[in-house]
Design an enzyme around this catalytic site. Structure first.
Site, PDB file in Angstrom:
ATOM      1  N   ASP A 106       4.202  -8.880   7.651  1.00 53.70           N
ATOM      2  CA  ASP A 106       3.529  -8.963   6.348  1.00 53.70           C
ATOM      3  C   ASP A 106       3.296 -10.432   6.002  1.00 53.70           C
ATOM      4  O   ASP A 106       4.172 -11.286   6.214  1.00 53.70           O
ATOM      5  CB  ASP A 106       4.396  -8.283   5.274  1.00 53.70           C
ATOM      6  CG  ASP A 106       3.612  -8.006   4.009  1.00 53.70           C
ATOM      7  OD1 ASP A 106       3.383  -6.825   3.691  1.00 53.70           O
ATOM      8  OD2 ASP A 106       3.208  -8.980   3.319  1.00 53.70           O
ATOM      9  N   ILE A 107       2.119 -10.719   5.453  1.00 54.67           N
ATOM     10  CA  ILE A 107       1.741 -12.105   5.142  1.00 54.67           C
ATOM     11  C   ILE A 107       2.548 -12.662   3.965  1.00 54.67           C
ATOM     12  O   ILE A 107       2.662 -13.874   3.805  1.00 54.67           O
ATOM     13  CB  ILE A 107       0.209 -12.176   4.870  1.00 54.67           C
ATOM     14  CG1 ILE A 107      -0.354 -13.553   5.151  1.00 54.67           C
ATOM     15  CG2 ILE A 107      -0.127 -11.708   3.460  1.00 54.67           C
ATOM     16  CD1 ILE A 107      -1.868 -13.593   5.207  1.00 54.67           C
TER      17      ILE A 107
ATOM     18  N   ASN B 257       3.365   3.127   0.232  1.00 56.96           N
ATOM     19  CA  ASN B 257       2.890   3.176  -1.152  1.00 56.96           C
ATOM     20  C   ASN B 257       1.600   3.973  -1.190  1.00 56.96           C
ATOM     21  O   ASN B 257       0.737   3.808  -0.325  1.00 56.96           O
ATOM     22  CB  ASN B 257       2.637   1.756  -1.678  1.00 56.96           C
ATOM     23  CG  ASN B 257       3.922   0.976  -1.881  1.00 56.96           C
ATOM     24  OD1 ASN B 257       4.917   1.530  -2.342  1.00 56.96           O
ATOM     25  ND2 ASN B 257       3.917  -0.297  -1.519  1.00 56.96           N
TER      26      ASN B 257
ATOM     27  N   GLN C 106      -0.246   0.452  -4.410  1.00 59.12           N
ATOM     28  CA  GLN C 106      -0.972   0.283  -3.139  1.00 59.12           C
ATOM     29  C   GLN C 106      -2.139  -0.676  -3.344  1.00 59.12           C
ATOM     30  O   GLN C 106      -2.974  -0.462  -4.233  1.00 59.12           O
ATOM     31  CB  GLN C 106      -1.483   1.640  -2.612  1.00 59.12           C
ATOM     32  CG  GLN C 106      -2.146   1.507  -1.239  1.00 59.12           C
ATOM     33  CD  GLN C 106      -2.597   2.840  -0.641  1.00 59.12           C
ATOM     34  OE1 GLN C 106      -2.443   3.892  -1.265  1.00 59.12           O
ATOM     35  NE2 GLN C 106      -3.162   2.779   0.546  1.00 59.12           N
TER      36      GLN C 106
ATOM     37  N   HIS D  27      -0.238   2.122   5.598  1.00 56.36           N
ATOM     38  CA  HIS D  27       0.675   1.203   6.300  1.00 56.36           C
ATOM     39  C   HIS D  27       2.090   1.549   5.881  1.00 56.36           C
ATOM     40  O   HIS D  27       2.369   1.766   4.708  1.00 56.36           O
ATOM     41  CB  HIS D  27       0.347  -0.254   5.967  1.00 56.36           C
ATOM     42  CG  HIS D  27       0.132  -0.532   4.512  1.00 56.36           C
ATOM     43  ND1 HIS D  27      -1.053  -0.236   3.872  1.00 56.36           N
ATOM     44  CD2 HIS D  27       0.951  -1.057   3.571  1.00 56.36           C
ATOM     45  CE1 HIS D  27      -0.960  -0.565   2.603  1.00 56.36           C
ATOM     46  NE2 HIS D  27       0.256  -1.064   2.381  1.00 56.36           N
ATOM     47  N   LEU D  28       2.966   1.572   6.867  1.00 58.19           N
ATOM     48  CA  LEU D  28       4.389   1.776   6.595  1.00 58.19           C
ATOM     49  C   LEU D  28       5.036   0.405   6.519  1.00 58.19           C
ATOM     50  O   LEU D  28       4.959  -0.384   7.472  1.00 58.19           O
ATOM     51  CB  LEU D  28       5.024   2.604   7.718  1.00 58.19           C
ATOM     52  CG  LEU D  28       6.503   2.951   7.508  1.00 58.19           C
ATOM     53  CD1 LEU D  28       6.680   3.904   6.333  1.00 58.19           C
ATOM     54  CD2 LEU D  28       7.095   3.581   8.777  1.00 58.19           C
ATOM     55  N   HIS D  29       5.655   0.106   5.369  1.00 54.61           N
ATOM     56  CA  HIS D  29       6.423  -1.128   5.247  1.00 54.61           C
ATOM     57  C   HIS D  29       7.783  -0.895   5.903  1.00 54.61           C
ATOM     58  O   HIS D  29       8.463   0.095   5.595  1.00 54.61           O
ATOM     59  CB  HIS D  29       6.686  -1.475   3.778  1.00 54.61           C
ATOM     60  CG  HIS D  29       5.478  -1.842   2.973  1.00 54.61           C
ATOM     61  ND1 HIS D  29       5.152  -3.150   2.695  1.00 54.61           N
ATOM     62  CD2 HIS D  29       4.536  -1.076   2.366  1.00 54.61           C
ATOM     63  CE1 HIS D  29       4.055  -3.176   1.945  1.00 54.61           C
ATOM     64  NE2 HIS D  29       3.666  -1.926   1.721  1.00 54.61           N
TER      65      HIS D  29
HETATM   66  P1  AMP Z   1       0.615  -2.299  -0.432  1.00 55.58           P
HETATM   67  O1  AMP Z   1       0.883  -2.906  -1.785  1.00 55.58           O
HETATM   68  O2  AMP Z   1       1.603  -1.218  -0.069  1.00 55.58           O
HETATM   69  O3  AMP Z   1      -0.819  -1.868  -0.268  1.00 55.58           O
HETATM   70  O4  AMP Z   1       0.928  -3.447   0.602  1.00 55.58           O
HETATM   71  C1  AMP Z   1      -0.051  -4.268   1.144  1.00 55.58           C
HETATM   72  C2  AMP Z   1       0.696  -5.321   1.938  1.00 55.58           C
HETATM   73  O5  AMP Z   1      -0.205  -5.939   2.817  1.00 55.58           O
HETATM   74  C3  AMP Z   1       1.318  -6.426   1.074  1.00 55.58           C
HETATM   75  O6  AMP Z   1       2.723  -6.478   1.327  1.00 55.58           O
HETATM   76  C4  AMP Z   1       0.604  -7.684   1.547  1.00 55.58           C
HETATM   77  O7  AMP Z   1       1.431  -8.830   1.551  1.00 55.58           O
HETATM   78  C5  AMP Z   1       0.150  -7.289   2.933  1.00 55.58           C
HETATM   79  N1  AMP Z   1      -1.030  -7.974   3.441  1.00 55.58           N
HETATM   80  C6  AMP Z   1      -2.224  -8.134   2.826  1.00 55.58           C
HETATM   81  N2  AMP Z   1      -3.075  -8.788   3.608  1.00 55.58           N
HETATM   82  C7  AMP Z   1      -2.416  -9.053   4.767  1.00 55.58           C
HETATM   83  C8  AMP Z   1      -2.758  -9.724   5.980  1.00 55.58           C
HETATM   84  N3  AMP Z   1      -3.972 -10.260   6.170  1.00 55.58           N
HETATM   85  N4  AMP Z   1      -1.822  -9.823   6.945  1.00 55.58           N
HETATM   86  C9  AMP Z   1      -0.597  -9.306   6.768  1.00 55.58           C
HETATM   87  N5  AMP Z   1      -0.214  -8.653   5.647  1.00 55.58           N
HETATM   88  C10 AMP Z   1      -1.103  -8.547   4.660  1.00 55.58           C
END
Ligand code: AMP
Ligand code: ZN
Length: 114
Positions: free
Chosen positions: A30-31, A87, A94, A100-102
């Protein structure tokens, strides 16, 4: 035209720190990590939310969970514990509409989540 940021990661159009990949899924850091280990595991196929999953994707969802288990072992957090989260939609926060699975671990988690 597909503007999905996670589809772009799948297609290698934008960079990501990929930690695992196979024919069906990609996992990357995750970024904006919320824990020492914070990996996102996604299907290569674009599925907007958990609400859009259909029965024939059962195996794909199982694969995502098995990849989470494998990465947790590799990162050394399997025995201490970790959290996995999908989420779904606004109330869950979300932000990216490609499921995506965290996988979160490496620190003590609190419950209930915020
Ligand atoms: P959600 O809130 O469950 O939709 O989570 C989206 C996740 O994607 C967040 O934790 C962000 O930090 C992550 N994210 C967004 N853009 C990127 C990216 N380019 N590379 C890696 N993670 C990302
Ligand atoms: Zn997508």
């Amino acid at each position: 035209m597909n503007d999905c940021i996670f589809c772009k990661i799948v297609d290698k159009e934008i960079p990501a720190e990929i930690v695992y990949e196979n024919e069906e899924v990609v996992a990357f850091n995750d970024i904006n990590p919320q824990a020492p280990v914070h990996v996102l595991i996604i299907p290569k196929k674009h599925i907007p939310t958990l609400n859009n999953i259909v029965g024939e994707q059962k195996k794909l969802i199982g694969e995502i969970l098995l990849v989470a288990q494998k990465i947790a072992r590799e990162k050394g957090i399997a025995e201490r514990g970790y959290r996995t989260v999908f989420n779904c939609n606004a109330d869950a926060g979300q932000d990216v509409f490609h499921i995506h699975l965290h996988l979160l671990g490496g620190r003590k988690m609190t419950w209930p989540p915020g």
